[in-house]
Design an enzyme around this catalytic site. Structure first.
Site, short mmCIF file in Angstrom:
data_model
loop_
_atom_site.label_atom_id
_atom_site.label_comp_id
_atom_site.label_asym_id
_atom_site.label_seq_id
_atom_site.Cartn_x
_atom_site.Cartn_y
_atom_site.Cartn_z
N ASP A 1 2.23 0.76 -2.03
CA ASP A 1 1.07 0.09 -2.62
C ASP A 1 1.19 -0.04 -4.13
O ASP A 1 0.61 -0.93 -4.74
CB ASP A 1 -0.21 0.84 -2.27
N ARG B 1 -5.48 -6.16 5.08
CA ARG B 1 -5.08 -4.97 4.32
C ARG B 1 -3.57 -5.04 4.16
O ARG B 1 -2.91 -5.92 4.69
CB ARG B 1 -5.58 -3.66 4.95
N GLY B 2 -3.02 -4.05 3.42
CA GLY B 2 -1.60 -4.11 3.10
C GLY B 2 -1.45 -4.74 1.71
O GLY B 2 -2.04 -5.80 1.45
N ALA B 3 -0.69 -4.07 0.84
CA ALA B 3 -0.69 -4.45 -0.58
C ALA B 3 -0.37 -5.94 -0.84
O ALA B 3 -1.16 -6.64 -1.49
CB ALA B 3 0.27 -3.53 -1.33
N ASN C 1 1.63 5.28 -1.35
CA ASN C 1 1.58 4.58 -0.06
C ASN C 1 0.56 5.30 0.82
O ASN C 1 -0.03 6.31 0.41
CB ASN C 1 2.97 4.53 0.58
N LYS C 2 0.37 4.80 2.01
CA LYS C 2 -0.63 5.34 2.93
C LYS C 2 -0.55 6.86 3.04
O LYS C 2 0.54 7.42 3.12
CB LYS C 2 -0.43 4.68 4.30
N ARG D 1 -10.35 -2.88 -3.90
CA ARG D 1 -9.53 -1.71 -3.56
C ARG D 1 -8.65 -1.38 -4.78
O ARG D 1 -8.00 -2.28 -5.32
CB ARG D 1 -8.66 -2.01 -2.31
N GLN E 1 -3.25 2.03 11.62
CA GLN E 1 -2.41 0.85 11.31
C GLN E 1 -1.14 0.86 12.15
O GLN E 1 -0.61 -0.20 12.50
CB GLN E 1 -2.03 0.86 9.83
O1 MRU Z 1 -4.98 0.91 3.64
P1 MRU Z 1 -3.93 -0.12 3.92
O2 MRU Z 1 -3.79 -0.43 5.37
O3 MRU Z 1 -4.14 -1.34 3.07
O4 MRU Z 1 -2.59 0.57 3.45
C1 MRU Z 1 -1.40 -0.16 3.59
C2 MRU Z 1 -0.19 0.61 3.24
O5 MRU Z 1 -0.26 1.74 2.82
C3 MRU Z 1 1.13 -0.12 3.34
O6 MRU Z 1 2.14 0.77 3.66
C4 MRU Z 1 1.43 -0.77 1.98
O7 MRU Z 1 0.35 -1.54 1.56
C5 MRU Z 1 2.64 -1.61 2.03
S1 MRU Z 1 2.37 -3.08 2.96
C6 MRU Z 1 3.78 -4.02 2.89
#
Ligand code: MRU
Length: 350
Positions: free
Chosen positions: A242, A57-59, A252-253, A102, A201
């Site tokens: 994201d 996960r993570g963009a 973002n999250k 996603r 996370q």
């Molecule tokens: O749901 P996730 O864990 O994929 O969400 C991730 C985030 O919101 C991060 O802050 C974002 O992707 C930036 S990662 C460098």
């Protein structure tokens, strides 16, 4: 350490993926921090599943991994003797499948578009492009880190949300890249990691990767941030993104918007660190960003145990949007944008 060409990143650098002998290996983020187990993905179906279930996960990491998903599909067709049209069709089918995993992180769609452009060039070129996307992302994170470190004073306490670290990128991290670069520059830095309910996370991943690097990290319940800001215990907030719309609004999250409002109320700088591939000039503003809704079951259970009364539903928007007006500065591989222009295409038209 710089990453160049097609050489794999140094093993000293934490990465959420590895490419070994034509196989994609993913560090299973569902099992961290209890266990660091690598999961092999042999085809695009396995890659799509790993993205959907958040093994990865993570963009930026999602984008890198999806690129290898396309490469796996094209290579399999090439190994079976497919002609150019068949390789392109296999790549297109994989792009459709991976693009449905996603919706919020634009890096996924950016990486898939990059892969589409090289499909006519054959399996080797497609594999080389996936490797380049991965290695480039690490390089960009290191540049983001160096640019952002300039904003961090010695002795700072940095509050971060979710995990925008090595595990969320090709390696090194965006928000945590800023932390790493500040530490590398000799600054004393302490990190407060929001636990980030419900996937945790922060508590599981940010805490794990920073502790692994010997960086001072303390986990904070999400609800504690405002109180610590009021007491003057937070120097700045640094988060990842994201998707950043042309207006500068930042998805973002979930919980990031709350933090930004709190930061503004308490006069705490709020920094967003992200590569150019997270900026989506085709999306005019935050209202147009698709926000993923995940299953309420992820909220209703903790470590597999139901914590809420039977029959009561839960709502789980996985992301929120922070208006550009609450962002003090945007940190990219091109430097620090402070203040943000009203239209990001002025700075990022390429
Ligand atoms: O749901 P996730 O864990 O994929 O969400 C991730 C985030 O919101 C991060 O802050 C974002 O992707 C930036 S990662 C460098």
């Amino acid at each position: 350490m710089p990453v160049d060409g097609m050489r794999p990143p140094s093993t000293a650098l934490l990465t959420p993926l590895r490419w070994e002998d034509g196989r994609l290996l993913l560090l299973d983020q569902l099992r961290l921090p209890a266990e660091a187990r690598w999961l092999a993905c042999d085809d695009e179906l396995a890659v799509a599943d790993a993205i959907r279930t958040m093994v990865v996960r993570g963009a930026p990491a999602i984008g890198c991994v999806a690129a290898f998903g396309v490469a796996l599909a094209v290579r399999r067709r090439a190994d079976a003797g497919g002609n150019s049209a068949e390789l392109i069709a296999a790549g297109e089918a994989a792009i459709t499948q991976l693009g449905a995993t996603r919706p919020t992180a634009v890096n996924l769609f950016w990486a898939l578009a990059e892969m589409r452009a090289v499909l006519p060039l054959g399996a080797d070129a497609v594999t080389q492009r996936a490797l380049a996307i991965w290695h480039d992302d690490i390089d960009r994170c290191q540049k983001i880190g160096r640019a952002g470190a300039e904003l961090i004073p010695d002795g700072a306490t940095i509050l971060t949300h979710c995990n925008a670290g090595a595990l969320a990128t090709g390696g090194y991290g965006t928000a945590l890249g800023v932390v790493r670069a500040a530490v590398a520059a000799g600054k004393r830095v302490r990190v407060l990691a929001d636990e980030t309910r419900p996937f945790l996370q922060g508590a599981r991943l940010t805490a794990w990767e920073l502790a692994r690097d010997g960086i001072d990290v303390t986990i904070l319940p999400d609800v504690a941030a405002g109180w610590l800001m009021r007491r003057g215990e937070v120097t700045c907030v640094v988060v990842g993104a994201d998707r950043i719309a042309r207006s500068g609004d930042v998805a973002n999250k979930i919980g990031t918007y709350t933090l930004a409002v709190l930061a503004r109320e308490h006069g705490v700088p709020f920094y967003v660190a992200a590569p150019r591939s997270t900026i989506d000039l085709a999306t005019p503003d935050g209202a147009a960003i698709p926000i993923e809704e995940r299953s309420g079951d992820e909220v209703l259970s903790f470590a597999g145990v139901r914590i809420a009364p039977a029959g009561v539903p839960a709502r789980y928007p996985a992301f929120d949007v922070t208006p550009a007006a609450l962002v003090t500065a945007l940190i990219t591989e091109r430097g620090v944008s402070l203040p943000l222009p009203p239209d990001l295409s002025v700075l990022f038209d390429t």
